[in-house]
Design an enzyme around this catalytic site. Structure first.
Site, PDB file in Angstrom:
ATOM      1  N   GLY A 109       0.803  -1.220   0.000  1.00 38.30           N
ATOM      2  CA  GLY A 109       0.000   0.000   0.000  1.00 38.30           C
ATOM      3  C   GLY A 109       0.832   1.264   0.000  1.00 38.30           C
ATOM      4  O   GLY A 109       0.748   2.073   0.934  1.00 38.30           O
ATOM      5  N   GLY A 130       2.231   4.793   3.716  1.00 38.95           N
ATOM      6  CA  GLY A 130       3.019   4.013   2.767  1.00 38.95           C
ATOM      7  C   GLY A 130       3.745   4.887   1.774  1.00 38.95           C
ATOM      8  O   GLY A 130       4.930   4.674   1.477  1.00 38.95           O
ATOM      9  N   SER A 132      -3.059   0.492  14.997  1.00 40.00           N
ATOM     10  CA  SER A 132      -3.400   1.835  15.447  1.00 40.00           C
ATOM     11  C   SER A 132      -3.720   1.708  16.925  1.00 40.00           C
ATOM     12  O   SER A 132      -3.725   0.601  17.468  1.00 40.00           O
ATOM     13  CB  SER A 132      -4.615   2.385  14.688  1.00 40.00           C
ATOM     14  OG  SER A 132      -5.821   1.839  15.192  1.00 40.00           O
ATOM     15  N   TYR A 160     -13.532  -2.392  12.131  1.00 35.93           N
ATOM     16  CA  TYR A 160     -12.157  -1.891  12.080  1.00 35.93           C
ATOM     17  C   TYR A 160     -11.382  -2.395  13.288  1.00 35.93           C
ATOM     18  O   TYR A 160     -10.264  -2.906  13.163  1.00 35.93           O
ATOM     19  CB  TYR A 160     -12.157  -0.369  12.036  1.00 35.93           C
ATOM     20  CG  TYR A 160     -10.777   0.241  12.039  1.00 35.93           C
ATOM     21  CD1 TYR A 160      -9.958   0.141  10.924  1.00 35.93           C
ATOM     22  CD2 TYR A 160     -10.296   0.919  13.158  1.00 35.93           C
ATOM     23  CE1 TYR A 160      -8.685   0.700  10.917  1.00 35.93           C
ATOM     24  CE2 TYR A 160      -9.033   1.482  13.161  1.00 35.93           C
ATOM     25  CZ  TYR A 160      -8.234   1.375  12.043  1.00 35.93           C
ATOM     26  OH  TYR A 160      -6.968   1.921  12.046  1.00 35.93           O
TER      27      TYR A 160
END
Length: 280
Positions: free
Chosen positions: A9, A15, A135, A148
């Site tokens: 990515g 990225g 995260s 998520y």
């Protein structure tokens, strides 16, 4: 010392910034994107220093052959960075089966397959670093981000266990836990939200979605500084198991872990009551 990185990515966000910094300092990058044209400028500017392949992380059967090709072409890869991913927000009942599958395949199954495919090569070359972009949502939660969080909590469990499995082969593992950063993450997440039933209009979800759609909100995290820290952590030995980036990430993680520990401690005397008693 220059290194070779495999990064998923690389077309945007962390990225892309990682590519910019690594290539500028002389490292080599083997990146993946869904759209090759999105990184044509890097290909034109850096030539063989930047190799890129097309990959959709949901195409799990394509991952192992691509990783093999990357190691074959590069000869030696020092760092495998699982960066590709996105946020999916909305009430759990408002998400479609397709949205759920795509989120889990991209954020969880894909990175697992990248790591599994890379480990034999890292073993053969007697070391390397596996990194994964999580995260603070990998240990703390917000309402309206259940899928998520499912993907990030899953990826943290996998890579934490994996770290012990591969340590004997001089393969280090680092889980990156950034807070909100000034990337396109919120914009992309806002465009992918599930249905929002009227019943949730006065719920905690409404406030979170209002923030997502607020054009005036500015995240505290500087992606340039965050990426610089990610790159620098590769020099650390032993490797940090988790790399917390951003004041909001630290605050959210501290709150979540403190509350979780307090809950655990409150059951200290009751938990053993379900054990077999001596002599029974």
């Amino acid at each position: 010392m220059s290194r070779t990185w495999f990064i998923t990515g690389v077309n945007s966000g962390f990225g892309r910034e990682m590519c910019n910094q690594l290539l500028a300092r002389g490292d080599s990058v083997y990146g993946t994107v869904r759209d090759l044209d999105s990184v044509k400028d890097l290909t034109d500017l850096y030539g063989k220093q930047f190799r890129v392949a097309q990959l959709d992380m949901t195409d799990t059967l394509a991952i192992a052959p691509l990783v093999k090709r990357a190691f074959d072409e590069a000869g030696h890869i020092d760092v495998v960075m699982n960066n590709a991913g996105y946020g999916l927000f909305g009430p759990a009942e408002g998400l479609t089966d397709q949205q759920i599958r795509h989120q889990i395949d991209t954020n969880l199954i894909g990175p697992i397959q990248v790591a599994r495919s890379a480990i034999p090569y890292l073993r053969q070359q007697r070391g390397g670093r596996l990194m994964v972009m999580s995260s603070y949502g990998g240990q703390a939660t917000h309402p309206g981000a259940s899928l998520y969080h499912a993907s990030k909590w899953g990826i943290e469990g996998f890579f934490e266990s994996l770290a012990v499995e591969v340590a004997a082969f001089n393969i280090d593992v680092t889980i990156v836990e950034p807070g909100a950063a000034r990337t396109a993450f919120r914009k992309t997440a806002g465009a992918r939200m599930g249905d929002f039933p009227d019943a949730y209009a006065d719920s905690p979800l409404a406030a979170m979605f209002a923030r997502l759609s607020d054009p005036g909100f500015l995240a505290a995290g500087d992606p340039v500084k965050m990426v610089k820290t990610m790159i620098e952590c590769v020099e650390q030995k032993p490797a940090p198991k988790r790399l917390v980036l951003g004041s909001d990430s630290y605050a959210m993680l501290h709150k979540a872990l403190t509350e979780r520990l307090a809950m655990l401690e409150s059951q200290r005397s009751d938990a053993p009551l379900t054990d077999f008693q001596s002599g029974s």
